[in-house]
Scaffold this motif. Structure first.
Motif, PDB file in Angstrom:
ATOM      1  N   ASN A 186       0.797  -1.219   0.000  1.00 20.77           N
ATOM      2  CA  ASN A 186       0.000   0.000   0.000  1.00 20.77           C
ATOM      3  C   ASN A 186       0.834   1.277   0.000  1.00 20.77           C
ATOM      4  O   ASN A 186       0.304   2.343  -0.279  1.00 20.77           O
ATOM      5  N   THR A 187       2.126   1.201   0.323  1.00 24.09           N
ATOM      6  CA  THR A 187       2.930   2.418   0.333  1.00 24.09           C
ATOM      7  C   THR A 187       3.885   2.523  -0.849  1.00 24.09           C
ATOM      8  O   THR A 187       4.209   3.612  -1.279  1.00 24.09           O
ATOM      9  N   ILE A 188       4.336   1.399  -1.382  1.00 24.67           N
ATOM     10  CA  ILE A 188       5.320   1.422  -2.470  1.00 24.67           C
ATOM     11  C   ILE A 188       4.749   0.859  -3.773  1.00 24.67           C
ATOM     12  O   ILE A 188       4.925   1.436  -4.835  1.00 24.67           O
ATOM     13  N   ALA A 189       4.082  -0.280  -3.709  1.00 23.46           N
ATOM     14  CA  ALA A 189       3.685  -0.988  -4.932  1.00 23.46           C
ATOM     15  C   ALA A 189       2.389  -0.469  -5.549  1.00 23.46           C
ATOM     16  O   ALA A 189       2.326  -0.278  -6.761  1.00 23.46           O
ATOM     17  N   TYR A 190       1.345  -0.265  -4.760  1.00 20.34           N
ATOM     18  CA  TYR A 190       0.050   0.159  -5.304  1.00 20.34           C
ATOM     19  C   TYR A 190      -0.007   1.680  -5.370  1.00 20.34           C
ATOM     20  O   TYR A 190      -0.564   2.355  -4.504  1.00 20.34           O
ATOM     21  N   VAL A 191       0.574   2.212  -6.448  1.00 22.54           N
ATOM     22  CA  VAL A 191       0.691   3.657  -6.625  1.00 22.54           C
ATOM     23  C   VAL A 191       0.362   3.995  -8.078  1.00 22.54           C
ATOM     24  O   VAL A 191       0.796   3.304  -8.993  1.00 22.54           O
ATOM     25  N   TYR A 192      -0.417   5.054  -8.264  1.00 23.47           N
ATOM     26  CA  TYR A 192      -0.706   5.548  -9.606  1.00 23.47           C
ATOM     27  C   TYR A 192       0.497   6.376 -10.071  1.00 23.47           C
ATOM     28  O   TYR A 192       0.699   7.486  -9.617  1.00 23.47           O
ATOM     29  N   ARG A 193       1.310   5.797 -10.983  1.00 24.34           N
ATOM     30  CA  ARG A 193       2.503   6.462 -11.497  1.00 24.34           C
ATOM     31  C   ARG A 193       2.384   6.656 -13.011  1.00 24.34           C
ATOM     32  O   ARG A 193       1.913   5.779 -13.705  1.00 24.34           O
ATOM     33  N   GLN A 194       2.914   7.765 -13.496  1.00 21.39           N
ATOM     34  CA  GLN A 194       2.982   8.007 -14.935  1.00 21.39           C
ATOM     35  C   GLN A 194       4.317   7.536 -15.514  1.00 21.39           C
ATOM     36  O   GLN A 194       4.450   7.394 -16.717  1.00 21.39           O
ATOM     37  N   SER A 195       5.309   7.293 -14.646  1.00 22.36           N
ATOM     38  CA  SER A 195       6.612   6.761 -15.057  1.00 22.36           C
ATOM     39  C   SER A 195       7.251   6.108 -13.834  1.00 22.36           C
ATOM     40  O   SER A 195       6.783   6.269 -12.709  1.00 22.36           O
ATOM     41  N   LEU A 196       8.341   5.384 -14.034  1.00 25.63           N
ATOM     42  CA  LEU A 196       9.036   4.753 -12.903  1.00 25.63           C
ATOM     43  C   LEU A 196       9.621   5.788 -11.958  1.00 25.63           C
ATOM     44  O   LEU A 196       9.764   5.536 -10.763  1.00 25.63           O
ATOM     45  N   GLU A 197       9.978   6.949 -12.466  1.00 26.16           N
ATOM     46  CA  GLU A 197      10.562   8.004 -11.630  1.00 26.16           C
ATOM     47  C   GLU A 197       9.504   8.772 -10.842  1.00 26.16           C
ATOM     48  O   GLU A 197       9.817   9.418  -9.852  1.00 26.16           O
ATOM     49  N   ARG A 246      -8.557   3.875  -2.592  1.00 23.68           N
ATOM     50  CA  ARG A 246      -9.967   3.501  -2.720  1.00 23.68           C
ATOM     51  C   ARG A 246     -10.217   2.847  -4.074  1.00 23.68           C
ATOM     52  O   ARG A 246      -9.563   3.163  -5.059  1.00 23.68           O
ATOM     53  N   ILE A 247     -11.207   1.984  -4.112  1.00 26.33           N
ATOM     54  CA  ILE A 247     -11.627   1.356  -5.359  1.00 26.33           C
ATOM     55  C   ILE A 247     -12.378   2.399  -6.175  1.00 26.33           C
ATOM     56  O   ILE A 247     -13.267   3.092  -5.656  1.00 26.33           O
ATOM     57  N   ARG A 248     -12.033   2.517  -7.437  1.00 22.57           N
ATOM     58  CA  ARG A 248     -12.779   3.424  -8.314  1.00 22.57           C
ATOM     59  C   ARG A 248     -14.151   2.828  -8.621  1.00 22.57           C
ATOM     60  O   ARG A 248     -14.332   1.619  -8.587  1.00 22.57           O
ATOM     61  N   VAL A 249     -15.097   3.699  -8.948  1.00 23.94           N
ATOM     62  CA  VAL A 249     -16.459   3.256  -9.256  1.00 23.94           C
ATOM     63  C   VAL A 249     -16.412   2.234 -10.394  1.00 23.94           C
ATOM     64  O   VAL A 249     -15.669   2.391 -11.357  1.00 23.94           O
ATOM     65  N   ARG A 250     -17.198   1.161 -10.236  1.00 26.42           N
ATOM     66  CA  ARG A 250     -17.118   0.048 -11.186  1.00 26.42           C
ATOM     67  C   ARG A 250     -18.457  -0.674 -11.228  1.00 26.42           C
ATOM     68  O   ARG A 250     -19.170  -0.737 -10.233  1.00 26.42           O
ATOM     69  N   GLU A 283     -11.834   5.428 -22.554  1.00 29.62           N
ATOM     70  CA  GLU A 283     -10.447   5.205 -22.176  1.00 29.62           C
ATOM     71  C   GLU A 283     -10.291   5.374 -20.671  1.00 29.62           C
ATOM     72  O   GLU A 283     -10.675   6.390 -20.108  1.00 29.62           O
ATOM     73  N   ALA A 284      -9.709   4.363 -20.026  1.00 34.38           N
ATOM     74  CA  ALA A 284      -9.454   4.439 -18.588  1.00 34.38           C
ATOM     75  C   ALA A 284      -8.216   5.282 -18.341  1.00 34.38           C
ATOM     76  O   ALA A 284      -7.296   5.294 -19.170  1.00 34.38           O
ATOM     77  N   PRO A 285      -8.151   5.992 -17.209  1.00 34.68           N
ATOM     78  CA  PRO A 285      -6.932   6.750 -16.893  1.00 34.68           C
ATOM     79  C   PRO A 285      -5.734   5.801 -16.826  1.00 34.68           C
ATOM     80  O   PRO A 285      -5.789   4.771 -16.155  1.00 34.68           O
ATOM     81  N   TRP A 286      -4.677   6.139 -17.560  1.00 33.36           N
ATOM     82  CA  TRP A 286      -3.504   5.279 -17.633  1.00 33.36           C
ATOM     83  C   TRP A 286      -2.573   5.527 -16.463  1.00 33.36           C
ATOM     84  O   TRP A 286      -2.415   6.657 -15.993  1.00 33.36           O
ATOM     85  N   ASN A 287      -1.953   4.449 -15.979  1.00 33.65           N
ATOM     86  CA  ASN A 287      -0.862   4.566 -15.011  1.00 33.65           C
ATOM     87  C   ASN A 287       0.075   3.389 -15.220  1.00 33.65           C
ATOM     88  O   ASN A 287      -0.305   2.359 -15.773  1.00 33.65           O
ATOM     89  N   TYR A 288       1.318   3.557 -14.801  1.00 35.23           N
ATOM     90  CA  TYR A 288       2.371   2.581 -15.074  1.00 35.23           C
ATOM     91  C   TYR A 288       2.034   1.178 -14.568  1.00 35.23           C
ATOM     92  O   TYR A 288       2.338   0.195 -15.213  1.00 35.23           O
ATOM     93  N   GLY A 313      -6.468   0.412 -10.961  1.00 34.56           N
ATOM     94  CA  GLY A 313      -7.683   1.216 -10.975  1.00 34.56           C
ATOM     95  C   GLY A 313      -8.428   1.249 -12.291  1.00 34.56           C
ATOM     96  O   GLY A 313      -9.255   2.125 -12.491  1.00 34.56           O
ATOM     97  N   ASN A 314      -8.181   0.309 -13.190  1.00 31.66           N
ATOM     98  CA  ASN A 314      -8.892   0.308 -14.465  1.00 31.66           C
ATOM     99  C   ASN A 314     -10.376   0.062 -14.207  1.00 31.66           C
ATOM    100  O   ASN A 314     -10.765  -0.985 -13.722  1.00 31.66           O
ATOM    101  N   ASN A 315     -11.183   1.043 -14.527  1.00 30.83           N
ATOM    102  CA  ASN A 315     -12.622   0.907 -14.309  1.00 30.83           C
ATOM    103  C   ASN A 315     -13.426   1.234 -15.563  1.00 30.83           C
ATOM    104  O   ASN A 315     -14.563   1.695 -15.493  1.00 30.83           O
ATOM    105  N   LEU A 316     -12.814   0.967 -16.720  1.00 34.24           N
ATOM    106  CA  LEU A 316     -13.501   1.160 -17.989  1.00 34.24           C
ATOM    107  C   LEU A 316     -14.804   0.351 -17.988  1.00 34.24           C
ATOM    108  O   LEU A 316     -14.883  -0.705 -17.362  1.00 34.24           O
ATOM    109  N   ILE A 317     -15.814   0.829 -18.702  1.00 36.06           N
ATOM    110  CA  ILE A 317     -17.103   0.119 -18.711  1.00 36.06           C
ATOM    111  C   ILE A 317     -16.941  -1.324 -19.175  1.00 36.06           C
ATOM    112  O   ILE A 317     -16.057  -1.638 -19.970  1.00 36.06           O
ATOM    113  N   HIS A 318     -17.800  -2.175 -18.660  1.00 37.26           N
ATOM    114  CA  HIS A 318     -17.837  -3.593 -19.022  1.00 37.26           C
ATOM    115  C   HIS A 318     -18.676  -3.718 -20.288  1.00 37.26           C
ATOM    116  O   HIS A 318     -19.790  -3.200 -20.371  1.00 37.26           O
ATOM    117  N   THR A 319     -18.158  -4.418 -21.296  1.00 40.67           N
ATOM    118  CA  THR A 319     -18.915  -4.656 -22.532  1.00 40.67           C
ATOM    119  C   THR A 319     -19.014  -6.137 -22.825  1.00 40.67           C
ATOM    120  O   THR A 319     -18.093  -6.898 -22.549  1.00 40.67           O
TER     121      THR A 319
END
Length: 140
Positions: free
Chosen positions: A3-14, A22-26, A119-124, A128-134
């Motif tokens: 929860n402190t290092i691994a599960y993080v919304y990152r745009q790059s490794l840096e 929190r779980i995104r709406v789904r 399109e779901a918000p992208w992260n590295y 949190g992918n919560n794109l609609i179910h089809t």
């Protein structure tokens, strides 16, 4: 560590990013009919079909669910809530007409968050992918 290092919304490794807290709406729908063995497309007879599913969010109660049929959205009926942070059942009747269709669902929670359609918000990490179910459906 998770929860402190691994599960993080990152745009790059840096990027130190923001923690996933929190779980995104789904929402998900229970695919109607039966699956074709090769394509996994669902096969449904023409006529009224009750579509059911579940929706949840880590930001508050679910206040709305919509059923999409080929991109056209209609309001679903919400089941009574169990509590503020439990999943919530929903249902909608679909009048299935012969042909190829795509069913989908999207939920909105009390904070106003709604599932993205295109399109779901992208992260590295892909969290949190919560794109609609089809679900593709063939009506005969």
């Amino acid at each position: 560590f998770q929860n402190t290092i691994a599960y993080v919304y990152r745009q790059s490794l840096e990027d130190p990013g923001a923690q996933v807290t929190r779980i995104r709406v789904r929402s998900l729908l229970m695919p109607p009919g039966f699956p074709d063995f090769v394509t996994r497309t669902r096969i449904v007879d023409a006529g009224p079909v009750m579509i059911r599913g579940r929706a949840w969010s880590g930001s508050g109660p679910i206040v709305r669910v919509e059923l999409g049929v080929d991109g056209a959205w209609t309001e679903a009926k919400l089941d009574e809530p169990i509590d503020d942070f439990a999943w919530r059942g929903w249902s909608a009747e679909w009048i299935a007409e012969p042909g190829e269709h795509v069913l989908s669902c999207r939920a909105t929670d009390e904070s106003g968050d709604t599932q993205p359609v295109d399109e779901a918000p992208w992260n590295y990490g892909g969290f949190g992918n919560n794109l609609i179910h089809t679900v593709p459906v063939t009506v005969r």
